[in-house]
Motif scaffolding. Structure first.
Motif, PDB file in Angstrom:
ATOM      1  N   SER A   1       0.831  -1.203   0.000  1.00 18.32           N
ATOM      2  CA  SER A   1       0.000   0.000   0.000  1.00 18.32           C
ATOM      3  C   SER A   1       0.869   1.258   0.000  1.00 18.32           C
ATOM      4  O   SER A   1       0.568   2.232  -0.705  1.00 18.32           O
ATOM      5  N   LEU A   2       1.975   1.227   0.735  1.00 25.40           N
ATOM      6  CA  LEU A   2       2.862   2.395   0.738  1.00 25.40           C
ATOM      7  C   LEU A   2       3.478   2.608  -0.641  1.00 25.40           C
ATOM      8  O   LEU A   2       3.579   3.737  -1.116  1.00 25.40           O
ATOM      9  N   ARG A   3       3.875   1.491  -1.287  1.00 23.98           N
ATOM     10  CA  ARG A   3       4.449   1.610  -2.637  1.00 23.98           C
ATOM     11  C   ARG A   3       3.448   2.243  -3.593  1.00 23.98           C
ATOM     12  O   ARG A   3       3.784   3.123  -4.387  1.00 23.98           O
ATOM     13  N   ALA A   4       2.193   1.804  -3.494  1.00 20.19           N
ATOM     14  CA  ALA A   4       1.164   2.354  -4.378  1.00 20.19           C
ATOM     15  C   ALA A   4       0.957   3.845  -4.094  1.00 20.19           C
ATOM     16  O   ALA A   4       0.768   4.641  -5.027  1.00 20.19           O
ATOM     17  N   ARG A   5       1.005   4.220  -2.794  1.00 21.67           N
ATOM     18  CA  ARG A   5       0.774   5.626  -2.455  1.00 21.67           C
ATOM     19  C   ARG A   5       1.958   6.489  -2.891  1.00 21.67           C
ATOM     20  O   ARG A   5       1.774   7.649  -3.314  1.00 21.67           O
ATOM     21  N   ILE A   6       3.159   5.937  -2.814  1.00 17.11           N
ATOM     22  CA  ILE A   6       4.329   6.678  -3.308  1.00 17.11           C
ATOM     23  C   ILE A   6       4.197   6.872  -4.823  1.00 17.11           C
ATOM     24  O   ILE A   6       4.356   7.979  -5.350  1.00 17.11           O
ATOM     25  N   ALA A   7       3.841   5.762  -5.502  1.00 19.69           N
ATOM     26  CA  ALA A   7       3.712   5.809  -6.970  1.00 19.69           C
ATOM     27  C   ALA A   7       2.640   6.817  -7.384  1.00 19.69           C
ATOM     28  O   ALA A   7       2.741   7.456  -8.425  1.00 19.69           O
ATOM     29  N   ALA A   8       1.602   6.954  -6.542  1.00 21.78           N
ATOM     30  CA  ALA A   8       0.519   7.891  -6.870  1.00 21.78           C
ATOM     31  C   ALA A   8       0.912   9.334  -6.550  1.00 21.78           C
ATOM     32  O   ALA A   8       0.110  10.249  -6.745  1.00 21.78           O
ATOM     33  N   GLY A   9       2.136   9.518  -6.024  1.00 20.26           N
ATOM     34  CA  GLY A   9       2.615  10.886  -5.798  1.00 20.26           C
ATOM     35  C   GLY A   9       2.156  11.490  -4.479  1.00 20.26           C
ATOM     36  O   GLY A   9       2.112  12.708  -4.330  1.00 20.26           O
ATOM     37  N   GLU A  10       1.780  10.647  -3.496  1.00 21.94           N
ATOM     38  CA  GLU A  10       1.290  11.187  -2.228  1.00 21.94           C
ATOM     39  C   GLU A  10       2.375  11.979  -1.483  1.00 21.94           C
ATOM     40  O   GLU A  10       2.082  12.903  -0.750  1.00 21.94           O
ATOM     41  N   TRP A  11       3.625  11.563  -1.657  1.00 20.41           N
ATOM     42  CA  TRP A  11       4.731  12.272  -0.984  1.00 20.41           C
ATOM     43  C   TRP A  11       5.795  12.647  -2.003  1.00 20.41           C
ATOM     44  O   TRP A  11       5.993  11.918  -2.989  1.00 20.41           O
ATOM     45  N   ASP A  12       6.525  13.722  -1.764  1.00 17.81           N
ATOM     46  CA  ASP A  12       7.789  13.904  -2.479  1.00 17.81           C
ATOM     47  C   ASP A  12       8.865  13.225  -1.638  1.00 17.81           C
ATOM     48  O   ASP A  12       8.577  12.716  -0.542  1.00 17.81           O
ATOM     49  N   ALA A  13      10.091  13.211  -2.121  1.00 17.84           N
ATOM     50  CA  ALA A  13      11.152  12.458  -1.444  1.00 17.84           C
ATOM     51  C   ALA A  13      11.324  12.926  -0.004  1.00 17.84           C
ATOM     52  O   ALA A  13      11.357  12.114   0.925  1.00 17.84           O
ATOM     53  N   ALA A  14      11.345  14.240   0.211  1.00 17.66           N
ATOM     54  CA  ALA A  14      11.559  14.767   1.563  1.00 17.66           C
ATOM     55  C   ALA A  14      10.377  14.445   2.461  1.00 17.66           C
ATOM     56  O   ALA A  14      10.536  14.073   3.630  1.00 17.66           O
ATOM     57  N   GLY A  15       9.189  14.551   1.908  1.00 19.74           N
ATOM     58  CA  GLY A  15       7.972  14.272   2.672  1.00 19.74           C
ATOM     59  C   GLY A  15       7.954  12.835   3.143  1.00 19.74           C
ATOM     60  O   GLY A  15       7.591  12.554   4.294  1.00 19.74           O
ATOM     61  N   PHE A  16       8.341  11.936   2.263  1.00 24.84           N
ATOM     62  CA  PHE A  16       8.309  10.530   2.659  1.00 24.84           C
ATOM     63  C   PHE A  16       9.382  10.230   3.694  1.00 24.84           C
ATOM     64  O   PHE A  16       9.151   9.452   4.623  1.00 24.84           O
ATOM     65  N   ALA A  17      10.548  10.870   3.542  1.00 27.27           N
ATOM     66  CA  ALA A  17      11.612  10.684   4.537  1.00 27.27           C
ATOM     67  C   ALA A  17      11.112  11.108   5.919  1.00 27.27           C
ATOM     68  O   ALA A  17      11.349  10.420   6.923  1.00 27.27           O
ATOM     69  N   ALA A  18      10.371  12.213   5.959  1.00 28.67           N
ATOM     70  CA  ALA A  18       9.832  12.684   7.240  1.00 28.67           C
ATOM     71  C   ALA A  18       8.806  11.687   7.780  1.00 28.67           C
ATOM     72  O   ALA A  18       8.761  11.412   8.988  1.00 28.67           O
ATOM     73  N   PHE A  19       7.970  11.127   6.883  1.00 28.60           N
ATOM     74  CA  PHE A  19       6.964  10.129   7.267  1.00 28.60           C
ATOM     75  C   PHE A  19       7.641   8.916   7.916  1.00 28.60           C
ATOM     76  O   PHE A  19       7.214   8.434   8.970  1.00 28.60           O
ATOM     77  N   VAL A  20       8.728   8.454   7.284  1.00 27.93           N
ATOM     78  CA  VAL A  20       9.463   7.305   7.825  1.00 27.93           C
ATOM     79  C   VAL A  20      10.061   7.667   9.177  1.00 27.93           C
ATOM     80  O   VAL A  20       9.973   6.901  10.141  1.00 27.93           O
ATOM     81  N   GLU A  21      10.625   8.865   9.243  1.00 34.86           N
ATOM     82  CA  GLU A  21      11.258   9.353  10.477  1.00 34.86           C
ATOM     83  C   GLU A  21      10.261   9.357  11.644  1.00 34.86           C
ATOM     84  O   GLU A  21      10.586   9.001  12.770  1.00 34.86           O
ATOM     85  N   ARG A  22       9.012   9.728  11.354  1.00 28.18           N
ATOM     86  CA  ARG A  22       7.970   9.805  12.398  1.00 28.18           C
ATOM     87  C   ARG A  22       7.421   8.418  12.767  1.00 28.18           C
ATOM     88  O   ARG A  22       6.481   8.321  13.545  1.00 28.18           O
ATOM     89  N   GLY A  23       7.937   7.356  12.165  1.00 35.25           N
ATOM     90  CA  GLY A  23       7.439   6.012  12.482  1.00 35.25           C
ATOM     91  C   GLY A  23       6.195   5.643  11.688  1.00 35.25           C
ATOM     92  O   GLY A  23       5.432   4.764  12.082  1.00 35.25           O
ATOM     93  N   GLY A  24       5.978   6.331  10.572  1.00 31.99           N
ATOM     94  CA  GLY A  24       4.766   6.114   9.769  1.00 31.99           C
ATOM     95  C   GLY A  24       4.611   4.699   9.253  1.00 31.99           C
ATOM     96  O   GLY A  24       3.498   4.180   9.153  1.00 31.99           O
ATOM     97  N   VAL A  25       5.747   4.066   8.911  1.00 28.83           N
ATOM     98  CA  VAL A  25       5.661   2.716   8.338  1.00 28.83           C
ATOM     99  C   VAL A  25       5.161   1.723   9.393  1.00 28.83           C
ATOM    100  O   VAL A  25       4.264   0.924   9.133  1.00 28.83           O
ATOM    101  N   LEU A  26       5.726   1.835  10.577  1.00 27.67           N
ATOM    102  CA  LEU A  26       5.295   0.930  11.650  1.00 27.67           C
ATOM    103  C   LEU A  26       3.826   1.183  12.006  1.00 27.67           C
ATOM    104  O   LEU A  26       3.071   0.254  12.289  1.00 27.67           O
TER     105      LEU A  26
END
Ligand SMILES: *Cc1c(COP(=O)(O)O)cnc(C)c1O
Length: 467
Positions: A44-69
């Motif tokens: 689901s995260l791959r699909a949301r990245i592919a759909a442009g939900e985040w730019d590179a910096a935005g996604f890095a921040a999402f990961v940093e905040r524990g978004g994946v877990l």
């Protein structure tokens, strides 16, 4: 070739399935489930990245905040909420189809649980050790309660109608009034059911007027059944006329064509129980059978107040014919439902009909409900952040029974400043125990009519436990 993907490619920030499973170790999930949820979360995260939900910096921040877990935590929480579970019904809809219609009497529930976990005399006679019919006892008790010569019980009223149609009109014609070609619930449309049952539908009369002569005129050699359907979930008002069941029964008898009356909600009026006359239902099951028709069909979990089932009650020959139909084998009841129905029938025959939860909820008067509403409002109002007040409102019988009838009630109107009504309703549904409330405009209403004993304490606890 040069790599076109920059180093900050968000896909590269995603953990592997194994890494995510290891990170989710604290959630207490079984290994295969953890793997499944990790795969789905990453997909689901791959699909949301592919759909442009985040730019590179935005996604890095999402990961940093524990978004994946958190993705896998949310999925695990959803998994825990999935499936059938007890809920508190504060909707005020007594026979709420989405919430399982009639709650059965505790003694019926006890019998259901007991036979479920043990062996039982399902199809064997204790005296003779000979095989018998699993619903012999139901047939006996049902005829004692509502009259008729015999009864057969199947999985629900839709199955009862199907069995009647197929038995009497399979490969033949069934005559029905145009005003009664109804859809019941989701997708049970009379014309479609008939087609699938191999029954040719012959419509008579018009939407608002059908006379006895219309039925008489439609009877031919190929006529297998005259069907009357109780249009419980809608009403034709104004210039109307219908062929009443007693008249239809006479027509059927004189032409030797079976007549079946599908009552659906199936109002029972047992001795010693408060009459449900305020529902404005003309037909009790007893009256319908006494009209002289061959069989009446009704639900076990609507006004009858038992487990899901469909009754067919009427003349011995008609019931015997249905029992002989090979389709019956596919529609018959399981042992738990039989146990619950037997006890529900016995309770009504013992003069304890008023104890059936659905009946008790239906007959409750507003002033009897008020003290409970006031107590609950006080308890919920004492939970920090919540405002609660008692308001006069109206409940509904539900499941298509008496849709024009409203029952005066008292509700607790609740709000919490930081949550919208929709959000609060959702939080309550996701809570423990889950609570289903009624939304009326911008108010969340808890109707005390449909609370079962003990639900008030559970409800107050649910509010205290809310995040
Ligand atoms: C509700 C209803 C049915 C279907 O009953 P289930 O027990 O839900 O299958 C059939 N006929 C009528 C008239 C009904 O109101």
């Amino acid at each position: 070739m040069t790599d076109p993907v920059p180093a900050t490619n968000p896909f590269r920030l995603l953990p592997s399935v194994d890494q995510l499973v290891a990170a989710a170790d604290g959630l207490g999930l079984a290994r295969p489930l953890a793997t499944l949820l990790a795969k789905r979360a990453l997909e689901s995260l791959r699909a949301r990245i592919a759909a442009g939900e985040w730019d590179a910096a935005g996604f890095a921040a999402f990961v940093e905040r524990g978004g994946v877990l958190r993705e896998i935590e949310d999925a695990a929480a959803k998994e825990r909420r999935a499936g059938i579970a007890r809920v508190v019904n504060a909707t005020g809809v007594v026979l709420n189809t989405g919430l399982g219609r009639a709650p059965v009497h505790p003694e019926a529930a006890e019998r259901m649980a007991e036979v479920a976990r043990s062996y039982c005399v399902l199809e064997v006679d204790r005296d003779t050790n000979q095989r018998n019919q699993r619903d012999d006892r139901i047939s006996e008790l049902t005829t004692r309660l509502v009259g008729g010569e015999a009864a057969i019980c199947v999985n629900n009223c839709a199955a009862a109608v199907l069995l009647a149609l197929q038995t009497f009109a399979g490969g033949k014609e069934c005559v029905v009034s145009r005003g009664e070609l109804v859809e019941i619930g989701g997708s049970f449309r009379m014309p479609a059911v008939m087609e699938r049952a191999g029954v040719k539908l012959v419509e008579v009369g018009t939407t608002n007027r059908t006379r006895a002569a219309d039925f008489e005129g439609a009877i031919r050699v190929r006529t297998g059944l005259l069907l009357k359907v109780h249009t419980s979930n809608y009403r034709v008002v104004g210039f109307t006329e219908e062929c009443e069941i007693d008249e239809l029964a006479r027509i059927g008898a004189s032409h030797r064509v079976p007549v079946v009356f599908d009552l659906g909600s199936g109002l029972i009026d047992p001795d010693g129980a408060t009459p449900l006359d305020f529902l404005d239902e003309h037909w009790t099951v007893t009256r319908a059978i006494a009209s002289g028709c061959d069989a009446v069909t009704f639900s076990g979990d609507k006004l009858f107040g038992g487990p899901q089932a469909g009754f067919v009650v009427g003349k011995r020959d008609a019931i015997r014919a249905m029992r002989k139909n090979p389709l019956y084998r596919a529609l018959r009841l399981d042992k738990s439902a039989i146990a619950g129905l037997e006890r529900t029938l016995e309770l009504m025959l013992e003069g304890r009909g008023d104890e059936l939860p659905a009946r008790r909820m239906l007959v409750a008067k507003a002033d009897e409900l008020r003290p409970l509403a006031e107590r609950l409002a006080a308890e919920i109002g004492a939970v920090p952040g919540f405002a609660a007040e008692v308001v006069a409102e109206r409940s509904q019988p539900g499941s298509g029974s008496a849709p024009h009838v409203f029952l005066d009630t008292f509700c607790v109107a609740v709000s919490r400043g930081d949550l919208s009504t929709e959000r609060l309703a959702r939080t309550l549904r996701e809570g423990e125990p889950p609570v289903f409330a009624r939304i009326n405009g911008d108010r969340l209403l808890l109707d005390v009519r449909t609370l079962l004993p003990g639900d008030d304490a559970a409800l107050a606890a649910a509010f205290r436990n809310l995040p």
